[in-house]
Scaffold this motif. Structure first.
Motif, PDB file in Angstrom:
ATOM      1  N   GLY A 278       4.737   5.075   7.204  1.00 27.25           N
ATOM      2  CA  GLY A 278       3.357   4.768   6.839  1.00 27.25           C
ATOM      3  C   GLY A 278       3.081   3.288   6.700  1.00 27.25           C
ATOM      4  O   GLY A 278       1.990   2.896   6.288  1.00 27.25           O
ATOM      5  N   VAL A 279       4.069   2.452   7.067  1.00 26.72           N
ATOM      6  CA  VAL A 279       3.884   1.006   6.946  1.00 26.72           C
ATOM      7  C   VAL A 279       2.735   0.549   7.854  1.00 26.72           C
ATOM      8  O   VAL A 279       2.574   1.043   8.969  1.00 26.72           O
ATOM      9  N   ALA A 280       1.909  -0.345   7.323  1.00 28.33           N
ATOM     10  CA  ALA A 280       0.784  -0.934   8.060  1.00 28.33           C
ATOM     11  C   ALA A 280      -0.245   0.108   8.504  1.00 28.33           C
ATOM     12  O   ALA A 280      -0.847  -0.015   9.569  1.00 28.33           O
ATOM     13  N   THR A 281      -0.438   1.133   7.704  1.00 28.99           N
ATOM     14  CA  THR A 281      -1.419   2.154   8.066  1.00 28.99           C
ATOM     15  C   THR A 281      -2.654   2.139   7.163  1.00 28.99           C
ATOM     16  O   THR A 281      -3.548   2.967   7.347  1.00 28.99           O
ATOM     17  N   GLN A 282      -2.671   1.200   6.202  1.00 29.45           N
ATOM     18  CA  GLN A 282      -3.859   1.155   5.336  1.00 29.45           C
ATOM     19  C   GLN A 282      -4.574  -0.184   5.490  1.00 29.45           C
ATOM     20  O   GLN A 282      -5.374  -0.329   6.393  1.00 29.45           O
ATOM     21  N   CYS A 283      -4.256  -1.173   4.684  1.00 29.44           N
ATOM     22  CA  CYS A 283      -4.979  -2.449   4.788  1.00 29.44           C
ATOM     23  C   CYS A 283      -4.520  -3.268   5.990  1.00 29.44           C
ATOM     24  O   CYS A 283      -5.270  -4.079   6.514  1.00 29.44           O
TER      25      CYS A 283
ATOM     26  N   CYS B 117       0.827  -1.214   0.000  1.00 21.69           N
ATOM     27  CA  CYS B 117       0.000   0.000   0.000  1.00 21.69           C
ATOM     28  C   CYS B 117       0.862   1.265   0.000  1.00 21.69           C
ATOM     29  O   CYS B 117       0.521   2.251  -0.643  1.00 21.69           O
ATOM     30  N   ASN B 118       1.963   1.243   0.756  1.00 18.34           N
ATOM     31  CA  ASN B 118       2.809   2.431   0.888  1.00 18.34           C
ATOM     32  C   ASN B 118       4.187   2.248   0.262  1.00 18.34           C
ATOM     33  O   ASN B 118       5.045   3.111   0.434  1.00 18.34           O
ATOM     34  N   ARG B 119       4.364   1.107  -0.405  1.00 14.48           N
ATOM     35  CA  ARG B 119       5.632   0.802  -1.090  1.00 14.48           C
ATOM     36  C   ARG B 119       6.827   0.997  -0.143  1.00 14.48           C
ATOM     37  O   ARG B 119       7.736   1.805  -0.387  1.00 14.48           O
ATOM     38  N   VAL B 120       6.821   0.230   0.931  1.00 15.88           N
ATOM     39  CA  VAL B 120       7.890   0.277   1.922  1.00 15.88           C
ATOM     40  C   VAL B 120       8.618  -1.066   1.894  1.00 15.88           C
ATOM     41  O   VAL B 120       7.983  -2.119   1.992  1.00 15.88           O
TER      42      VAL B 120
ATOM     43  N   MET C 188      14.664   3.143  16.155  1.00 16.47           N
ATOM     44  CA  MET C 188      13.250   3.490  16.156  1.00 16.47           C
ATOM     45  C   MET C 188      12.401   2.268  16.493  1.00 16.47           C
ATOM     46  O   MET C 188      12.714   1.150  16.094  1.00 16.47           O
ATOM     47  N   SER C 189      11.318   2.483  17.214  1.00 15.13           N
ATOM     48  CA  SER C 189      10.368   1.421  17.538  1.00 15.13           C
ATOM     49  C   SER C 189       9.448   1.184  16.337  1.00 15.13           C
ATOM     50  O   SER C 189       9.435   1.984  15.386  1.00 15.13           O
ATOM     51  N   PHE C 190       8.652   0.109  16.425  1.00 14.05           N
ATOM     52  CA  PHE C 190       7.709  -0.151  15.337  1.00 14.05           C
ATOM     53  C   PHE C 190       6.754   1.031  15.159  1.00 14.05           C
ATOM     54  O   PHE C 190       6.483   1.455  14.036  1.00 14.05           O
ATOM     55  N   ASP C 191       6.246   1.552  16.257  1.00 16.47           N
ATOM     56  CA  ASP C 191       5.302   2.673  16.172  1.00 16.47           C
ATOM     57  C   ASP C 191       5.925   3.895  15.510  1.00 16.47           C
ATOM     58  O   ASP C 191       5.285   4.580  14.710  1.00 16.47           O
ATOM     59  N   GLU C 192       7.176   4.156  15.826  1.00 16.65           N
ATOM     60  CA  GLU C 192       7.874   5.296  15.221  1.00 16.65           C
ATOM     61  C   GLU C 192       8.092   5.067  13.727  1.00 16.65           C
ATOM     62  O   GLU C 192       7.930   5.983  12.921  1.00 16.65           O
ATOM     63  N   ILE C 193       8.447   3.832  13.382  1.00 19.19           N
ATOM     64  CA  ILE C 193       8.649   3.495  11.968  1.00 19.19           C
ATOM     65  C   ILE C 193       7.324   3.585  11.218  1.00 19.19           C
ATOM     66  O   ILE C 193       7.259   4.089  10.098  1.00 19.19           O
ATOM     67  N   GLN C 194       6.290   3.130  11.848  1.00 18.67           N
ATOM     68  CA  GLN C 194       4.956   3.186  11.237  1.00 18.67           C
ATOM     69  C   GLN C 194       4.566   4.637  10.957  1.00 18.67           C
ATOM     70  O   GLN C 194       4.077   4.966   9.870  1.00 18.67           O
ATOM     71  N   PHE C 195       4.826   5.501  11.906  1.00 18.28           N
ATOM     72  CA  PHE C 195       4.507   6.924  11.727  1.00 18.28           C
ATOM     73  C   PHE C 195       5.371   7.541  10.633  1.00 18.28           C
ATOM     74  O   PHE C 195       4.887   8.310   9.804  1.00 18.28           O
ATOM     75  N   GLU C 196       6.650   7.185  10.625  1.00 16.03           N
ATOM     76  CA  GLU C 196       7.598   7.770   9.683  1.00 16.03           C
ATOM     77  C   GLU C 196       7.361   7.301   8.251  1.00 16.03           C
ATOM     78  O   GLU C 196       7.369   8.098   7.317  1.00 16.03           O
TER      79      GLU C 196
ATOM     80  N   GLU D 231      14.179  -0.541   4.146  1.00 18.57           N
ATOM     81  CA  GLU D 231      13.836   0.744   4.784  1.00 18.57           C
ATOM     82  C   GLU D 231      13.452   0.535   6.239  1.00 18.57           C
ATOM     83  O   GLU D 231      13.868   1.284   7.124  1.00 18.57           O
ATOM     84  N   ILE D 232      12.632  -0.490   6.473  1.00 17.30           N
ATOM     85  CA  ILE D 232      12.201  -0.782   7.846  1.00 17.30           C
ATOM     86  C   ILE D 232      13.411  -1.138   8.702  1.00 17.30           C
ATOM     87  O   ILE D 232      13.575  -0.629   9.817  1.00 17.30           O
ATOM     88  N   ALA D 233      14.288  -1.989   8.173  1.00 17.69           N
ATOM     89  CA  ALA D 233      15.475  -2.420   8.920  1.00 17.69           C
ATOM     90  C   ALA D 233      16.396  -1.236   9.215  1.00 17.69           C
ATOM     91  O   ALA D 233      16.942  -1.124  10.316  1.00 17.69           O
ATOM     92  N   ARG D 234      16.558  -0.354   8.251  1.00 22.01           N
ATOM     93  CA  ARG D 234      17.424   0.816   8.453  1.00 22.01           C
ATOM     94  C   ARG D 234      16.900   1.685   9.604  1.00 22.01           C
ATOM     95  O   ARG D 234      17.655   2.137  10.452  1.00 22.01           O
ATOM     96  N   HIS D 235      15.603   1.892   9.639  1.00 19.10           N
ATOM     97  CA  HIS D 235      15.014   2.700  10.712  1.00 19.10           C
ATOM     98  C   HIS D 235      15.115   1.976  12.058  1.00 19.10           C
ATOM     99  O   HIS D 235      15.374   2.602  13.083  1.00 19.10           O
TER     100      HIS D 235
END
Ligand code: FES
Length: 86
Positions: free
Chosen positions: A32-37, A6-9, A22-30, A13-17
């Motif tokens: 947008g991963v897991a914020t749609q479907c 959905c956000n092409r992440v 960064m925590s999962f919540d911070e990565i999600q905010f930064e 990118e996730i591993a780098r953050h």
């Protein structure tokens, strides 16, 4: 590999953050991963968990920050500075 379509992440990118501390919540905010479907959340959390487990340096930095913060509240951050009561 793209983790969040959905956000092409990507997992990179996730591993780098995550390696940056960064925590999962911070990565999600930064990113947008897991914020749609939400279908990518488990995979994204797995990537974060793998990075946190294999890179204790980030955890060490957090511990050091907590120690510094505690020394500041005790007014011992600068041993030669006058105390506020003097
Ligand atoms: S695939 Fe990540 S929110 Fe849909």
């Amino acid at each position: 590999m793209i983790v969040c379509v959905c956000n092409r992440v990507s997992d990179r990118e996730i591993a780098r953050h995550a390696r940056a501390g960064m925590s999962f919540d911070e990565i999600q905010f930064e990113l947008g991963v897991a914020t749609q479907c939400g279908h990518c959340e488990t995979c994204a959390r797995d990537v974060v968990a793998q990075c946190c487990g294999s890179h204790p340096v980030a955890a060490l930095h957090r511990e050091t920050a907590v120690q510094l913060d505690a020394s500041i509240t005790r007014n011992r951050a600068w041993p030669n500075s006058p105390s506020p009561a003097a």
